[in-house]
Design a protein around this motif. Sequence first.
Motif, PDB file in Angstrom:
ATOM      1  N   ASN A 404      27.061 156.863 -10.279  1.00 44.40           N
ATOM      2  CA  ASN A 404      27.968 157.575 -11.180  1.00 44.40           C
ATOM      3  C   ASN A 404      27.198 158.508 -12.122  1.00 44.40           C
ATOM      4  O   ASN A 404      27.650 159.617 -12.428  1.00 44.40           O
ATOM      5  CB  ASN A 404      28.789 156.583 -11.996  1.00 44.40           C
ATOM      6  CG  ASN A 404      29.730 155.774 -11.127  1.00 44.40           C
ATOM      7  OD1 ASN A 404      30.155 156.237 -10.073  1.00 44.40           O
ATOM      8  ND2 ASN A 404      30.048 154.566 -11.556  1.00 44.40           N
ATOM      9  N   PHE A 405      26.035 158.059 -12.569  1.00 41.25           N
ATOM     10  CA  PHE A 405      25.219 158.907 -13.440  1.00 41.25           C
ATOM     11  C   PHE A 405      24.763 160.163 -12.715  1.00 41.25           C
ATOM     12  O   PHE A 405      24.787 161.272 -13.272  1.00 41.25           O
ATOM     13  CB  PHE A 405      24.009 158.110 -13.945  1.00 41.25           C
ATOM     14  CG  PHE A 405      23.070 158.923 -14.795  1.00 41.25           C
ATOM     15  CD1 PHE A 405      23.368 159.169 -16.122  1.00 41.25           C
ATOM     16  CD2 PHE A 405      21.906 159.461 -14.251  1.00 41.25           C
ATOM     17  CE1 PHE A 405      22.508 159.925 -16.896  1.00 41.25           C
ATOM     18  CE2 PHE A 405      21.055 160.215 -15.034  1.00 41.25           C
ATOM     19  CZ  PHE A 405      21.357 160.440 -16.369  1.00 41.25           C
ATOM     20  N   HIS A 409      25.711 163.746 -13.744  1.00 43.85           N
ATOM     21  CA  HIS A 409      24.623 164.659 -14.043  1.00 43.85           C
ATOM     22  C   HIS A 409      24.759 165.955 -13.243  1.00 43.85           C
ATOM     23  O   HIS A 409      24.556 167.063 -13.778  1.00 43.85           O
ATOM     24  CB  HIS A 409      23.281 163.979 -13.744  1.00 43.85           C
ATOM     25  CG  HIS A 409      22.090 164.819 -14.088  1.00 43.85           C
ATOM     26  ND1 HIS A 409      21.762 165.155 -15.376  1.00 43.85           N
ATOM     27  CD2 HIS A 409      21.145 165.407 -13.287  1.00 43.85           C
ATOM     28  CE1 HIS A 409      20.685 165.894 -15.389  1.00 43.85           C
ATOM     29  NE2 HIS A 409      20.283 166.070 -14.121  1.00 43.85           N
ATOM     30  N   ARG A 410      25.094 165.806 -11.963  1.00 45.20           N
ATOM     31  CA  ARG A 410      25.274 167.011 -11.150  1.00 45.20           C
ATOM     32  C   ARG A 410      26.443 167.858 -11.668  1.00 45.20           C
ATOM     33  O   ARG A 410      26.367 169.085 -11.735  1.00 45.20           O
ATOM     34  CB  ARG A 410      25.496 166.622  -9.683  1.00 45.20           C
ATOM     35  CG  ARG A 410      24.215 166.145  -8.983  1.00 45.20           C
ATOM     36  CD  ARG A 410      24.366 166.170  -7.486  1.00 45.20           C
ATOM     37  NE  ARG A 410      25.395 165.225  -7.034  1.00 45.20           N
ATOM     38  CZ  ARG A 410      25.161 163.961  -6.717  1.00 45.20           C
ATOM     39  NH1 ARG A 410      23.933 163.488  -6.840  1.00 45.20           N
ATOM     40  NH2 ARG A 410      26.135 163.196  -6.298  1.00 45.20           N
ATOM     41  N   LYS A 411      27.581 167.167 -12.004  1.00 43.65           N
ATOM     42  CA  LYS A 411      28.711 167.903 -12.574  1.00 43.65           C
ATOM     43  C   LYS A 411      28.308 168.613 -13.868  1.00 43.65           C
ATOM     44  O   LYS A 411      28.690 169.766 -14.113  1.00 43.65           O
ATOM     45  CB  LYS A 411      29.868 166.931 -12.835  1.00 43.65           C
ATOM     46  CG  LYS A 411      30.476 166.310 -11.583  1.00 43.65           C
ATOM     47  CD  LYS A 411      31.214 167.349 -10.754  1.00 43.65           C
ATOM     48  CE  LYS A 411      31.906 166.692  -9.559  1.00 43.65           C
ATOM     49  NZ  LYS A 411      32.622 167.692  -8.734  1.00 43.65           N
ATOM     50  N   PHE A 412      27.525 167.901 -14.703  1.00 45.04           N
ATOM     51  CA  PHE A 412      27.084 168.491 -15.962  1.00 45.04           C
ATOM     52  C   PHE A 412      26.212 169.717 -15.699  1.00 45.04           C
ATOM     53  O   PHE A 412      26.362 170.755 -16.347  1.00 45.04           O
ATOM     54  CB  PHE A 412      26.320 167.447 -16.770  1.00 45.04           C
ATOM     55  CG  PHE A 412      25.845 167.938 -18.103  1.00 45.04           C
ATOM     56  CD1 PHE A 412      26.718 168.029 -19.186  1.00 45.04           C
ATOM     57  CD2 PHE A 412      24.518 168.340 -18.275  1.00 45.04           C
ATOM     58  CE1 PHE A 412      26.264 168.481 -20.410  1.00 45.04           C
ATOM     59  CE2 PHE A 412      24.074 168.791 -19.494  1.00 45.04           C
ATOM     60  CZ  PHE A 412      24.954 168.860 -20.569  1.00 45.04           C
ATOM     61  N   GLU A 413      25.289 169.583 -14.741  1.00 48.37           N
ATOM     62  CA  GLU A 413      24.433 170.709 -14.418  1.00 48.37           C
ATOM     63  C   GLU A 413      25.244 171.879 -13.870  1.00 48.37           C
ATOM     64  O   GLU A 413      24.985 173.046 -14.198  1.00 48.37           O
ATOM     65  CB  GLU A 413      23.367 170.282 -13.404  1.00 48.37           C
ATOM     66  CG  GLU A 413      22.283 169.386 -14.017  1.00 48.37           C
ATOM     67  CD  GLU A 413      21.239 169.006 -12.984  1.00 48.37           C
ATOM     68  OE1 GLU A 413      21.489 169.266 -11.779  1.00 48.37           O
ATOM     69  OE2 GLU A 413      20.186 168.462 -13.382  1.00 48.37           O
ATOM     70  N   ASP A 414      26.267 171.552 -13.015  1.00 47.54           N
ATOM     71  CA  ASP A 414      27.130 172.630 -12.499  1.00 47.54           C
ATOM     72  C   ASP A 414      27.867 173.329 -13.652  1.00 47.54           C
ATOM     73  O   ASP A 414      27.981 174.565 -13.675  1.00 47.54           O
ATOM     74  CB  ASP A 414      28.129 172.053 -11.488  1.00 47.54           C
ATOM     75  CG  ASP A 414      27.431 171.548 -10.237  1.00 47.54           C
ATOM     76  OD1 ASP A 414      26.276 171.971  -9.986  1.00 47.54           O
ATOM     77  OD2 ASP A 414      28.022 170.706  -9.513  1.00 47.54           O
ATOM     78  N   ALA A 415      28.371 172.472 -14.602  1.00 49.73           N
ATOM     79  CA  ALA A 415      29.072 173.078 -15.745  1.00 49.73           C
ATOM     80  C   ALA A 415      28.135 173.958 -16.571  1.00 49.73           C
ATOM     81  O   ALA A 415      28.499 175.056 -17.016  1.00 49.73           O
ATOM     82  CB  ALA A 415      29.694 171.983 -16.607  1.00 49.73           C
TER      83      ALA A 415
END
Length: 499
Positions: A404-405, A409-415
């Motif tokens: 989940n992290f 983290h990937r979603k955060f980096e994409d954002a």
Amino acid sequence: MSEIKCPHCGQLFTVDEDGYAALVRQVRDGEFQRELAAQAARIEEAAAAREQAALAREQAGAGERLAAKEREIAELRAKAQADGAARDARIAELAATLEGREAAAAAERDLAVRQALDAQRADLARAEQERDRLAASLDAQAERAALERDLALERASAEADEVRRAVERERDEMAAALERERLEAERAAAAQASEMAVQLRAKDELIATREREIDDIRHMRAELSVKMVGESLEQFCENEFNKLRATGFQSAVFGKDNDAADGSKGDYIYRELDADGAEVVSIMFEMKNEADDSTHRKRNEDHFKKLDADRRAKGCEYAVLVSLLERDSDYYNTGIVDVSYASGYEKMYVIRPQFFIPMITLIRNAALRSLDYRRQLAEVRQQNVDVTNFEEQLDTFKAGFGRNFDLAHRKFEDAIKDIDATIKKLQKIRDELTSSDNNLRLANDKLGRLTVKRLTRKNPTMKAAFAEAAERRAAGEPAADAWEEEEDDAVLEAELLED
């Protein structure tokens, strides 16, 4: 039956085994008593000899020390006498000297009478004073010598008395020590004789018991058939167990093995459970016996394979062969024999019938002692299982959390990337808007600076027209510079194209 030859008459006579055993015991007991008496006599003689030797050594040492002290006293006395003689000689010498001096003084006085009577009297007085002083000194020296001689004699006598008392004390101590050693030797001899007598009685009782057992077994074997011989051994073991079942084996189960589902079965199975119903120990028993006149003699090892197979089939921990086979074997007659190392079958033992109950007791006690360790091991294993499950759950949680992290983290980096792209786009729009504003400002500036004169600066026709108009206006207005130098169009275009 045995034949014995008489050592006196040479006649041969026959005695049975009981009579022969009685003769052997009689000879053995007589020899033992004679040997015991001889050993006790040797011990007493050795103790007496040691006592006499120690006493003689102590007396010799005491005599030597006493003689040495007496010699020392004699030397002190001789020295004191020599000192007294020397002092007497010195006194005589001083007296002779005094007499010579008196004669010389008289001669001098006679010679000096004519010269000076007063001087002679003075000399005579001085001579008398010197004589009195010398006499007093000699008397004092004689008294001191006498006192020193008396003191030396007293000290020597006191030392001699002290040495004599010390020697007497040592002699008494040695005598007491010798007496104690003698008493200890007597007690040791008595204890040894008592112990040997007890051992002899125990040995006689054991021999009598073994002889009775042998007679009973021989009598029993003579009366039983081959089948009854084997059944009698099983019945003997069962009876021995039943005697102690109510007192020592209350939680144990002992009975015949009647399960022949695997094609084979043992004779008896012993199982014992604890209070929780867990098995403490289990034993597979096989009883083997044969008649004395049997023509097909078997060995104990012929039954090991079947006994091990029965033990494994019934799930027993130990295998025990109760056997009367190979009666003359010293190896099997010693007691409980562990054959697991030689036969290759684990936890297998061979015993004689008299060791049936002791064998069960030994295995049972060992299992009870190891029960606590097994419980502790089970608890430790359960704790290890709990720790392993906890670690597995923790690893599962950590894996899920990590997954989940990673997703977050990937979603955060994409954002962040989208925000950076948006910022870049906004920055580009801002730059474009800023450039457009600059262009509008420059255009406005250019528009503000735009005049008719600038428009007609390089147009001769328009310039001439405007000059003509200016001339007409100049008729009533002051003259002014009609044309001003401005920046080139290239400069203006460069300002418009900045950024």
